[in-house]
Scaffold this active site. Sequence first.
Site, PDB file in Angstrom:
ATOM      1  N   ASP A 202      38.771  14.897  38.028  1.00 52.84           N
ATOM      2  CA  ASP A 202      39.611  16.090  38.188  1.00 52.84           C
ATOM      3  C   ASP A 202      40.171  16.172  39.607  1.00 52.84           C
ATOM      4  OD1 ASP A 202      39.297  17.064  35.582  1.00 52.84           O
ATOM      5  OD2 ASP A 202      37.391  18.019  36.097  1.00 52.84           O
ATOM      6  N   GLY A 203      39.334  15.790  40.580  1.00 55.71           N
ATOM      7  CA  GLY A 203      39.761  15.822  41.985  1.00 55.71           C
ATOM      8  C   GLY A 203      40.975  14.927  42.213  1.00 55.71           C
TER       9      GLY A 203
ATOM     10  N   ASN B  14      43.974  24.931  40.299  1.00 54.28           N
ATOM     11  CA  ASN B  14      42.664  25.525  39.971  1.00 54.28           C
ATOM     12  C   ASN B  14      42.541  26.944  40.516  1.00 54.28           C
ATOM     13  OD1 ASN B  14      41.394  23.587  38.474  1.00 54.28           O
ATOM     14  ND2 ASN B  14      40.135  22.779  40.133  1.00 54.28           N
ATOM     15  N   GLU B  15      42.577  27.046  41.850  1.00 58.42           N
ATOM     16  CA  GLU B  15      42.309  28.360  42.449  1.00 58.42           C
ATOM     17  C   GLU B  15      42.617  28.386  43.940  1.00 58.42           C
ATOM     18  OE1 GLU B  15      39.912  25.824  43.564  1.00 58.42           O
ATOM     19  OE2 GLU B  15      38.770  26.475  41.856  1.00 58.42           O
TER      20      GLU B  15
ATOM     21  N   ARG C  41      34.029  43.911  50.381  1.00 60.97           N
ATOM     22  CA  ARG C  41      33.175  43.388  51.452  1.00 60.97           C
ATOM     23  C   ARG C  41      32.200  42.405  50.831  1.00 60.97           C
ATOM     24  NH1 ARG C  41      34.137  48.492  52.888  1.00 60.97           N
ATOM     25  NH2 ARG C  41      34.596  48.940  55.069  1.00 60.97           N
TER      26      ARG C  41
ATOM     27  N   ASP D  44      31.123  37.817  50.578  1.00 58.63           N
ATOM     28  CA  ASP D  44      31.345  36.438  51.030  1.00 58.63           C
ATOM     29  C   ASP D  44      32.802  36.004  50.877  1.00 58.63           C
ATOM     30  OD1 ASP D  44      28.737  36.284  51.646  1.00 58.63           O
ATOM     31  OD2 ASP D  44      28.198  34.724  50.204  1.00 58.63           O
TER      32      ASP D  44
ATOM     33  N   ALA E 267      29.586  37.306  45.957  1.00 54.85           N
ATOM     34  CA  ALA E 267      28.537  38.104  46.590  1.00 54.85           C
ATOM     35  C   ALA E 267      29.080  39.350  47.305  1.00 54.85           C
ATOM     36  CB  ALA E 267      27.739  37.229  47.575  1.00 54.85           C
TER      37      ALA E 267
END
Length: 264
Positions: A45-46, A122-123, A148, A150, A185
């Site tokens: 995929d990379g 992807n993102e 707020r 990560d 997170a």
Amino acid sequence: MKFAVQSKGDPTSNKIKEQITRYLTGFDLIYDEEEPDIVISVGGDGTLLHAFHRYVHRLADTAFVGVHTGHLGFYADWTPDEVEKLVIHLAKTPFQVVEYPLLEVVIRFNNNQSEKRYLALNECTVKATEGSLVIDVIIKGDKFETFRGDGLCISTPTGSTAYNKALFGAILHPSLSAIQLTEMASINNRVYRTIGSPLVLPEHHTCILKPVNDVNFNITIDHLFLVHKDVHSLQYRVAEERIRFARFRPFPFWRRVKESFVGD
Ligand code: NAD
């Protein structure tokens, strides 16, 4: 027809690249790395992500197909054993194309009001360069929350099985023209509050992230890692451009999800 082959660079992928190139030129197809009609990615995929970014300026004219030399990939679903079959399909039959949505990212800067535009397959992820990310999330012009934590991840439907999945985002079928916002997170207590659930935004619903204090960010676009300073805002929406995959046989998305994550 003009073609190019993008290899992951390891000996196995290089050998398959050489084999595909020999077969296809034998069928009178032209090797052209500058303006290919089709790009065959050999690796994982990379490798396909690399190929996508290399040819991102000509998505309307270039289709992609992926051969995997490791495990089954989401974008690389042909095995090395099937290369001869793939080559014959390519040389002898006009291929069908399936189009999948992409994410448009526009980063605007405070100084001289410049901007940079990217497309992600992807993102895009956003994190602070130090400490927690504190950023306002604005959806369709209205402030939705102050995040707020990560970081935030904004993914495409085909990217929903990548980083987004690790963040407990939903898997979206790529026939949906949508983007998904997932949290990394988040801090949630009596003072700070975020929605906590992934949000799926349809076409034309724009999401803007606006810094509260810190204006420097670590930003990824697929495999690309960027540090951006003096950011005014980041804008996300479903891109007008789409990626085109050459389709020679059916491989339904849900079967791919099952084979990759569930098994037999
Ligand atoms: P890579 O090629 O090693 O890819 C990492 C893994 O993600 C591989 O196993 C690959 O097959 C898988 N992958 C990539 N795209 C996928 C997709 N659309 N659906 C399902 N699996 C997919 O590393 P890279 O070249 O740097 O790839 C960058 C990608 O790695 C990013 O786009 C991101 O999605 C992914 N990533 C995932 C995590 C995580 O899951 N926690 C963290 C960082 C990056």
